[in-house]
Design a protein around this motif. Structure first.
Motif, mmCIF file in Angstrom:
data_model
loop_
_atom_site.group_PDB
_atom_site.id
_atom_site.type_symbol
_atom_site.label_atom_id
_atom_site.label_comp_id
_atom_site.label_asym_id
_atom_site.label_seq_id
_atom_site.Cartn_x
_atom_site.Cartn_y
_atom_site.Cartn_z
ATOM 1 N N LEU A 102 0.818 -1.214 0.000
ATOM 2 C CA LEU A 102 0.000 0.000 0.000
ATOM 3 C C LEU A 102 0.852 1.265 0.000
ATOM 4 O O LEU A 102 0.528 2.239 -0.676
ATOM 5 C CB LEU A 102 -0.914 0.001 1.230
ATOM 6 N N TYR A 103 1.948 1.233 0.768
ATOM 7 C CA TYR A 103 2.716 2.463 0.979
ATOM 8 C C TYR A 103 3.701 2.768 -0.140
ATOM 9 O O TYR A 103 3.811 3.920 -0.587
ATOM 10 C CB TYR A 103 3.475 2.368 2.311
ATOM 11 N N LEU A 104 4.448 1.774 -0.589
ATOM 12 C CA LEU A 104 5.559 2.027 -1.505
ATOM 13 C C LEU A 104 5.124 2.689 -2.819
ATOM 14 O O LEU A 104 5.813 3.609 -3.294
ATOM 15 C CB LEU A 104 6.334 0.739 -1.763
ATOM 16 N N PRO A 105 4.017 2.282 -3.455
ATOM 17 C CA PRO A 105 3.603 3.003 -4.671
ATOM 18 C C PRO A 105 3.283 4.475 -4.412
ATOM 19 O O PRO A 105 3.617 5.343 -5.234
ATOM 20 C CB PRO A 105 2.362 2.235 -5.135
ATOM 21 N N VAL A 106 2.661 4.761 -3.261
ATOM 22 C CA VAL A 106 2.341 6.158 -2.925
ATOM 23 C C VAL A 106 3.618 6.944 -2.699
ATOM 24 O O VAL A 106 3.761 8.087 -3.152
ATOM 25 C CB VAL A 106 1.432 6.202 -1.677
ATOM 26 N N TRP A 107 4.569 6.347 -1.973
ATOM 27 C CA TRP A 107 5.852 7.024 -1.729
ATOM 28 C C TRP A 107 6.573 7.299 -3.049
ATOM 29 O O TRP A 107 7.092 8.400 -3.258
ATOM 30 C CB TRP A 107 6.716 6.149 -0.826
ATOM 31 N N TRP A 108 6.614 6.343 -3.931
ATOM 32 C CA TRP A 108 7.335 6.478 -5.200
ATOM 33 C C TRP A 108 6.727 7.566 -6.078
ATOM 34 O O TRP A 108 7.440 8.323 -6.727
ATOM 35 C CB TRP A 108 7.331 5.141 -5.924
ATOM 36 N N LEU A 109 5.404 7.681 -6.067
ATOM 37 C CA LEU A 109 4.716 8.593 -6.985
ATOM 38 C C LEU A 109 4.468 9.980 -6.395
ATOM 39 O O LEU A 109 4.431 10.964 -7.145
ATOM 40 C CB LEU A 109 3.372 7.988 -7.414
ATOM 41 N N ALA A 110 4.307 10.075 -5.072
ATOM 42 C CA ALA A 110 3.773 11.336 -4.556
ATOM 43 C C ALA A 110 4.486 11.942 -3.358
ATOM 44 O O ALA A 110 4.315 13.138 -3.101
ATOM 45 C CB ALA A 110 2.297 11.131 -4.200
ATOM 46 N N LEU A 111 5.281 11.183 -2.615
ATOM 47 C CA LEU A 111 5.816 11.712 -1.361
ATOM 48 C C LEU A 111 7.220 12.288 -1.540
ATOM 49 O O LEU A 111 7.988 11.799 -2.378
ATOM 50 C CB LEU A 111 5.840 10.606 -0.302
#
Length: 315
Positions: free
Chosen positions: A203-212
């Protein structure tokens, strides 16, 4: 749960279970001490809080897969898995990493683990109806006095760190919620560890890669490996398993009382390791927290229902 006539119940040894629980809880204190120091040190390693979290999940994922293959995949309802993840996998570490960007290590350990016995006691009383003998109230009172001295000794050295302190309190509440869920749902240690190690990275890693925000490219290889191993392997997988095992053996109240020793350990180590020294008031606070923890652990111990993990497959 094993029945009275099952082999697991017949083999249950209260004295041995208590010793196992105490050993697991003390090991958690050691790992959590390093967790606080490593999380604070990340501010000097060109890593954002989101980067440290990403390394935590990257480190835990392969171990979680291996543990799941070895012990069997946990069969927890979706709602319970989400509850464990929201508190222990997201709420606690993300609040901690963000808080350590704003406040010293002594603040973090006081408000993260020092307040944990109180948070867990309150939630345990509300949701588990766990007994709370007078001796434990005295123990928590001593711990509370020590926490106040620790906080007073560190606030002067870091004005404006209250924003980090609020994040630490939220992180402590998250972990207390996780502790109560373990007892309420009787989640085996291996099952809880697999859930926390495998699902959150997805859940977290795609969000981190794209947006954080990330500064990973500016960090050294040594810094990345350090946080990957400590946060992902030790703090996430090893400490998560040991904490769940301790709660299953001792109950949430006694386990969190033992982990209240962590502020004293971090306070003693933060000076030589991070250069964040406390005065005599802070050192006295650390001593009181340790004494309160010892007093609480020495209280008469009542057996709690144990969760017996299924034997690991050998094939």
């Amino acid at each position: 749960m094993p029945t009275e006539s099952s082999p697991a119940a017949a083999a249950f040894n209260p004295a041995r279970e208590r010793l196992v629980g105490l050993a697991c809880a003390i090991a958690v204190v050691a790992i959590w001490t390093g967790f606080s120091l490593s999380s604070r040190f990340a501010t000097h390693q060109a890593l954002t809080p989101w980067d440290v979290a990403a390394l935590r999940y990257l480190g835990s994922f392969p171990l979680g897969l291996a543990l799941g293959a070895w012990t069997g995949w946990p069969r927890l309802p979706v709602g319970r898995s989400l509850g464990l993840m929201a508190t222990a996998a997201f709420g606690f570490p993300l609040c901690a990493y963000a808080g350590f960007q704003l406040a010293p290590a002594a603040h973090g350990v006081v408000f993260l683990t020092g307040t944990l016995p109180f948070m867990a006691a309150l939630l345990g009383l509300l949701f588990l109806r766990e007994p709370f003998p007078p001796r434990r109230w005295i123990s928590l009172g001593i711990v509370a006095l020590g926490i106040l001295l620790l906080a007073a000794g560190s606030v002067e050295a870091a004005p404006g760190a209250w924003r980090g302190d609020l994040l630490f309190l939220l992180g402590s509440l998250s972990w207390a919620g996780f502790t109560v869920m373990l007892r309420l749902w009787q989640v085996p240690a291996a099952a809880a560890t697999v859930v926390l190690a495998v699902y959150p990275p997805l859940l977290y890693l795609p969000v981190w890669w794209l947006a954080l925000p990330s500064s990973m490219a500016a960090a050294s290889t040594g810094a990345i490996l350090h946080q990957l191993i400590y946060q992902g392997v030790l703090a996430m997988v090893v400490a998560g398993f040991l904490f769940a095992r301790a709660v299953n053996a001792l109950g949430s109240a006694q386990t969190t009382t033992i982990t209240a020793l962590t502020p004293a350990m971090v306070t003693l180590a933060a000076g030589p390791v991070l250069g964040e020294w406390l005065g005599w008031g802070g050192m006295l606070g650390a001593l009181l927290v340790s004494l309160g923890m010892a007093f609480g652990v020495a209280a008469p111990w009542r057996r709690v229902p144990a969760v017996v993990d299924a034997p690991a497959p050998r094939g």
